[in-house]
Design a protein around this motif. Structure first.
Motif, PDB file in Angstrom:
ATOM      1  N   ASN A  54       0.805  -1.218   0.000  1.00 18.68           N
ATOM      2  CA  ASN A  54       0.000   0.000   0.000  1.00 18.68           C
ATOM      3  C   ASN A  54       0.841   1.273   0.000  1.00 18.68           C
ATOM      4  OD1 ASN A  54      -1.887  -1.925   2.244  1.00 18.68           O
ATOM      5  ND2 ASN A  54      -2.625  -1.392   0.203  1.00 18.68           N
ATOM      6  N   GLN A  55       2.143   1.137   0.314  1.00 19.75           N
ATOM      7  CA  GLN A  55       3.049   2.288   0.325  1.00 19.75           C
ATOM      8  C   GLN A  55       4.260   1.993  -0.552  1.00 19.75           C
ATOM      9  OE1 GLN A  55       1.736   1.363   3.503  1.00 19.75           O
ATOM     10  NE2 GLN A  55       0.327   3.101   3.473  1.00 19.75           N
ATOM     11  N   ILE A  56       4.579   2.949  -1.420  1.00 21.26           N
ATOM     12  CA  ILE A  56       5.745   2.830  -2.298  1.00 21.26           C
ATOM     13  C   ILE A  56       6.613   4.073  -2.108  1.00 21.26           C
ATOM     14  CG2 ILE A  56       6.567   2.646  -4.684  1.00 21.26           C
ATOM     15  CD1 ILE A  56       3.954   1.269  -5.394  1.00 21.26           C
ATOM     16  N   PHE A  57       7.906   3.857  -1.921  1.00 18.79           N
ATOM     17  CA  PHE A  57       8.845   4.957  -1.696  1.00 18.79           C
ATOM     18  C   PHE A  57       9.840   5.000  -2.854  1.00 18.79           C
ATOM     19  CE2 PHE A  57       7.143   3.654   2.329  1.00 18.79           C
ATOM     20  CZ  PHE A  57       6.916   4.837   3.009  1.00 18.79           C
ATOM     21  N   ILE A  58       9.865   6.127  -3.563  1.00 23.99           N
ATOM     22  CA  ILE A  58      10.757   6.303  -4.712  1.00 23.99           C
ATOM     23  C   ILE A  58      11.856   7.283  -4.334  1.00 23.99           C
ATOM     24  CG2 ILE A  58      10.919   7.045  -7.115  1.00 23.99           C
ATOM     25  CD1 ILE A  58       9.270   4.495  -6.735  1.00 23.99           C
ATOM     26  N   SER A  59      13.100   6.846  -4.465  1.00 22.46           N
ATOM     27  CA  SER A  59      14.225   7.667  -4.005  1.00 22.46           C
ATOM     28  C   SER A  59      14.505   8.850  -4.927  1.00 22.46           C
ATOM     29  CB  SER A  59      15.484   6.802  -3.870  1.00 22.46           C
ATOM     30  OG  SER A  59      15.858   6.256  -5.128  1.00 22.46           O
ATOM     31  N   HIS A  60      14.445   8.624  -6.239  1.00 22.77           N
ATOM     32  CA  HIS A  60      14.724   9.714  -7.180  1.00 22.77           C
ATOM     33  C   HIS A  60      14.234   9.320  -8.565  1.00 22.77           C
ATOM     34  CE1 HIS A  60      18.167   7.033  -7.682  1.00 22.77           C
ATOM     35  NE2 HIS A  60      18.565   7.695  -8.761  1.00 22.77           N
ATOM     36  N   LEU A  61      14.257  10.293  -9.469  1.00 19.82           N
ATOM     37  CA  LEU A  61      13.633  10.105 -10.777  1.00 19.82           C
ATOM     38  C   LEU A  61      14.636   9.733 -11.865  1.00 19.82           C
ATOM     39  CD1 LEU A  61      10.916  12.923 -10.701  1.00 19.82           C
ATOM     40  CD2 LEU A  61      10.732  10.487 -10.094  1.00 19.82           C
ATOM     41  N   GLY A  63      15.592   6.516 -14.194  1.00 16.88           N
ATOM     42  CA  GLY A  63      14.746   5.436 -14.666  1.00 16.88           C
ATOM     43  C   GLY A  63      14.940   4.104 -13.983  1.00 16.88           C
ATOM     44  N   ASP A  64      16.175   3.785 -13.608  1.00 17.57           N
ATOM     45  CA  ASP A  64      16.410   2.477 -12.995  1.00 17.57           C
ATOM     46  C   ASP A  64      15.853   2.381 -11.580  1.00 17.57           C
ATOM     47  OD1 ASP A  64      18.418   4.351 -12.329  1.00 17.57           O
ATOM     48  OD2 ASP A  64      19.870   2.792 -11.830  1.00 17.57           O
ATOM     49  N   HIS A  65      15.181   3.453 -11.139  1.00 16.59           N
ATOM     50  CA  HIS A  65      14.570   3.434  -9.811  1.00 16.59           C
ATOM     51  C   HIS A  65      13.055   3.628  -9.839  1.00 16.59           C
ATOM     52  CE1 HIS A  65      18.382   3.460  -7.437  1.00 16.59           C
ATOM     53  NE2 HIS A  65      18.830   3.880  -8.612  1.00 16.59           N
ATOM     54  N   PHE A  66      12.482   3.924 -11.030  1.00 15.84           N
ATOM     55  CA  PHE A  66      11.027   4.085 -11.031  1.00 15.84           C
ATOM     56  C   PHE A  66      10.344   3.698 -12.340  1.00 15.84           C
ATOM     57  CE2 PHE A  66      11.815   7.932 -13.354  1.00 15.84           C
ATOM     58  CZ  PHE A  66      10.612   8.271 -13.971  1.00 15.84           C
ATOM     59  N   PHE A  67      11.063   3.231 -13.352  1.00 20.20           N
ATOM     60  CA  PHE A  67      10.420   2.902 -14.623  1.00 20.20           C
ATOM     61  C   PHE A  67       9.435   1.735 -14.523  1.00 20.20           C
ATOM     62  CE2 PHE A  67      13.595   4.796 -17.931  1.00 20.20           C
ATOM     63  CZ  PHE A  67      13.064   6.051 -17.674  1.00 20.20           C
ATOM     64  N   GLY A  68       9.480   0.970 -13.441  1.00 22.19           N
ATOM     65  CA  GLY A  68       8.523  -0.123 -13.266  1.00 22.19           C
ATOM     66  C   GLY A  68       7.226   0.294 -12.607  1.00 22.19           C
ATOM     67  N   LEU A  69       7.128   1.569 -12.199  1.00 20.40           N
ATOM     68  CA  LEU A  69       5.995   2.002 -11.393  1.00 20.40           C
ATOM     69  C   LEU A  69       4.681   2.031 -12.170  1.00 20.40           C
ATOM     70  CD1 LEU A  69       4.932   2.970  -8.703  1.00 20.40           C
ATOM     71  CD2 LEU A  69       5.701   5.288  -9.266  1.00 20.40           C
ATOM     72  N   ILE A  70       4.682   2.584 -13.378  1.00 12.97           N
ATOM     73  CA  ILE A  70       3.431   2.679 -14.129  1.00 12.97           C
ATOM     74  C   ILE A  70       2.891   1.287 -14.464  1.00 12.97           C
ATOM     75  CG2 ILE A  70       4.633   2.916 -16.341  1.00 12.97           C
ATOM     76  CD1 ILE A  70       1.239   4.475 -15.301  1.00 12.97           C
ATOM     77  N   GLY A  71       3.770   0.361 -14.772  1.00  6.97           N
ATOM     78  CA  GLY A  71       3.334  -1.006 -15.058  1.00  6.97           C
ATOM     79  C   GLY A  71       2.739  -1.674 -13.836  1.00  6.97           C
ATOM     80  N   LEU A  72       3.333  -1.421 -12.675  1.00  7.25           N
ATOM     81  CA  LEU A  72       2.832  -2.003 -11.437  1.00  7.25           C
ATOM     82  C   LEU A  72       1.447  -1.447 -11.107  1.00  7.25           C
ATOM     83  CD1 LEU A  72       3.426  -3.884  -9.046  1.00  7.25           C
ATOM     84  CD2 LEU A  72       4.487  -1.935  -7.886  1.00  7.25           C
ATOM     85  N   ILE A  73       1.272  -0.143 -11.276  1.00 10.00           N
ATOM     86  CA  ILE A  73      -0.034   0.474 -11.026  1.00 10.00           C
ATOM     87  C   ILE A  73      -1.084  -0.108 -11.962  1.00 10.00           C
ATOM     88  CG2 ILE A  73      -1.335   2.637 -11.183  1.00 10.00           C
ATOM     89  CD1 ILE A  73       1.238   4.081 -10.272  1.00 10.00           C
ATOM     90  N   SER A  74      -0.720  -0.276 -13.231  1.00  6.31           N
ATOM     91  CA  SER A  74      -1.646  -0.854 -14.204  1.00  6.31           C
ATOM     92  C   SER A  74      -2.046  -2.271 -13.807  1.00  6.31           C
ATOM     93  CB  SER A  74      -1.004  -0.855 -15.597  1.00  6.31           C
ATOM     94  OG  SER A  74      -1.841  -1.485 -16.547  1.00  6.31           O
ATOM     95  N   THR A  75      -1.086  -3.062 -13.354  1.00  8.85           N
ATOM     96  CA  THR A  75      -1.379  -4.432 -12.938  1.00  8.85           C
ATOM     97  C   THR A  75      -2.263  -4.454 -11.703  1.00  8.85           C
ATOM     98  OG1 THR A  75       0.662  -5.289 -13.905  1.00  8.85           O
ATOM     99  CG2 THR A  75      -0.350  -6.602 -12.170  1.00  8.85           C
ATOM    100  N   PHE A  76      -2.035  -3.548 -10.773  1.00  8.65           N
ATOM    101  CA  PHE A  76      -2.916  -3.449  -9.611  1.00  8.65           C
ATOM    102  C   PHE A  76      -4.371  -3.291 -10.050  1.00  8.65           C
ATOM    103  CE2 PHE A  76       0.288  -1.696  -6.252  1.00  8.65           C
ATOM    104  CZ  PHE A  76       0.778  -2.973  -6.088  1.00  8.65           C
ATOM    105  N   SER A  77      -4.585  -2.457 -11.070  1.00  8.48           N
ATOM    106  CA  SER A  77      -5.944  -2.255 -11.574  1.00  8.48           C
ATOM    107  C   SER A  77      -6.496  -3.524 -12.207  1.00  8.48           C
ATOM    108  CB  SER A  77      -5.966  -1.116 -12.602  1.00  8.48           C
ATOM    109  OG  SER A  77      -5.852   0.133 -11.983  1.00  8.48           O
ATOM    110  N   LEU A  78      -5.687  -4.178 -13.018  1.00  9.85           N
ATOM    111  CA  LEU A  78      -6.137  -5.398 -13.694  1.00  9.85           C
ATOM    112  C   LEU A  78      -6.456  -6.508 -12.698  1.00  9.85           C
ATOM    113  CD1 LEU A  78      -3.614  -5.434 -16.684  1.00  9.85           C
ATOM    114  CD2 LEU A  78      -6.052  -4.885 -16.777  1.00  9.85           C
TER     115      LEU A  78
END
Length: 301
Positions: A54-61, A63-78
């Motif tokens: 339920n909580q996600i912490f992103i250190s910085h922007l 790509g190797d630290h957050f490029f998986g986030l949009i896919g994970l959010i999409s899967t949560f919806s599916l």
């Protein structure tokens, strides 16, 4: 407290290594720290339930630290996850994710909450009845934070044998757990220490990636139980580490030694090296208690 490394290598994913992402289980809560490309695949491989995050912490922007986030959010919806998702990260993370959701018309069926960070000072960003999380300002090419996870002190534990010895009724048990003394019917005052055991010492975990050598973190992470610190390079590439604002294994160990932490875990290795054991060898010349992160590795802290 348990730490599962989903990915711990720098820059680009490979067929056998993944960029940064890890799950910290603490007090029956799961916290996802960074979300590099391939994170959701690694979650499945390690049999971690999506619904518990339920909580996600992103250190910085980077790509190797957050490029998986949009896919994970999409899967949560599916998967029809209903729990709200709370994302803590640098200012801009909301704009990036919302743009992708809007242009793909892929709005989630759960609440999506962003907590954008801008402070250059350590601040409390999450707290519940058992855990609190503070930022660790780091020194990198873009605005970056590490995260310090701390357990709160538990209530005292009931000593059943002692309670029964004094024939104390169960209706007083909660007061005893809350630290109160008990007055018996004959006027005897029984101290709380006689009726309870000390709670376990609260534990702490500090995540520091990515960062140049930075002694400003020392007072924040002082005497932390476990420190995860990036070690992108070996000392032979110390000049490259300084140029890219990363750390060497020896620099990570120096931070651990000066902060008097109990255990150091190294990660975020450059893929230029053939064996990650080289990082441990170098770090142990400065700090004795060194462990190596690796994809799929679990640490029972």
């Amino acid at each position: 407290m348990k730490l599962t490394i989903l990915g711990c290598y720098a820059a680009t994913p490979r067929t056998f290594t993944n960029p940064t992402s890890q799950v910290l289980e603490i007090k029956n809560r799961l916290f996802l720290i960074d979300c590099g490309e391939g994170t959701q695949v690694q979650l499945r491989k390690n049999k971690i339930k999506f619904s518990k995050i339920n909580q996600i912490f992103i250190s910085h922007l980077h790509g190797d630290h957050f490029f998986g986030l949009i896919g994970l959010i999409s899967t949560f919806s599916l998967l029809n996850c209903n729990n709200d998702l709370h994302i803590y990260g640098p200012k801009g993370i909301k704009e990036i994710i919302m743009l992708q959701l809007r242009l793909s018309n892929s709005w989630p069926n759960f609440g999506l909450h962003f907590y954008e960070l801008t402070s250059g000072q350590s601040e409390l960003i999450y707290e519940d009845e058992k855990v609190l999380v503070k930022t660790i300002p780091l020194k990198h090419r873009v605005y970056t934070n590490g995260f310090l996870f701390q357990e709160k002190i538990d209530k005292r534990k009931l000593n059943i044998e002692a309670v029964e010895q004094y024939q104390i009724e169960k209706c007083y048990y909660q007061n005893i757990k809350n630290g109160k003394d008990i007055l018996l019917d004959d006027g005897t005052l029984v101290s709380n220490e006689q009726l309870t055991f000390d709670p376990e010492q609260p534990r702490s975990y500090a995540f520091c990636s990515d960062t140049a050598y930075n002694e400003a973190v020392l007072p924040i992470i002082e005497k932390t139980d476990i420190l995860y610190h990036e070690a992108t390079f070996l000392q032979s590439e110390v000049n490259l580490a300084a140029k890219t604002m990363h750390s060497t294994a020896i620099e990570a160990a120096t931070i651990a030694e000066k902060a008097q932490v109990k255990q150091l875990i190294l990660g975020h290795y450059s893929t230029r090296y053939e064996a990650i054991e080289l990082f441990k060898v170098e770090a142990e010349t400065v700090f004795p208690n060194v462990l190596l992160a690796d994809d799929g590795k679990t640490f029972d802290l």
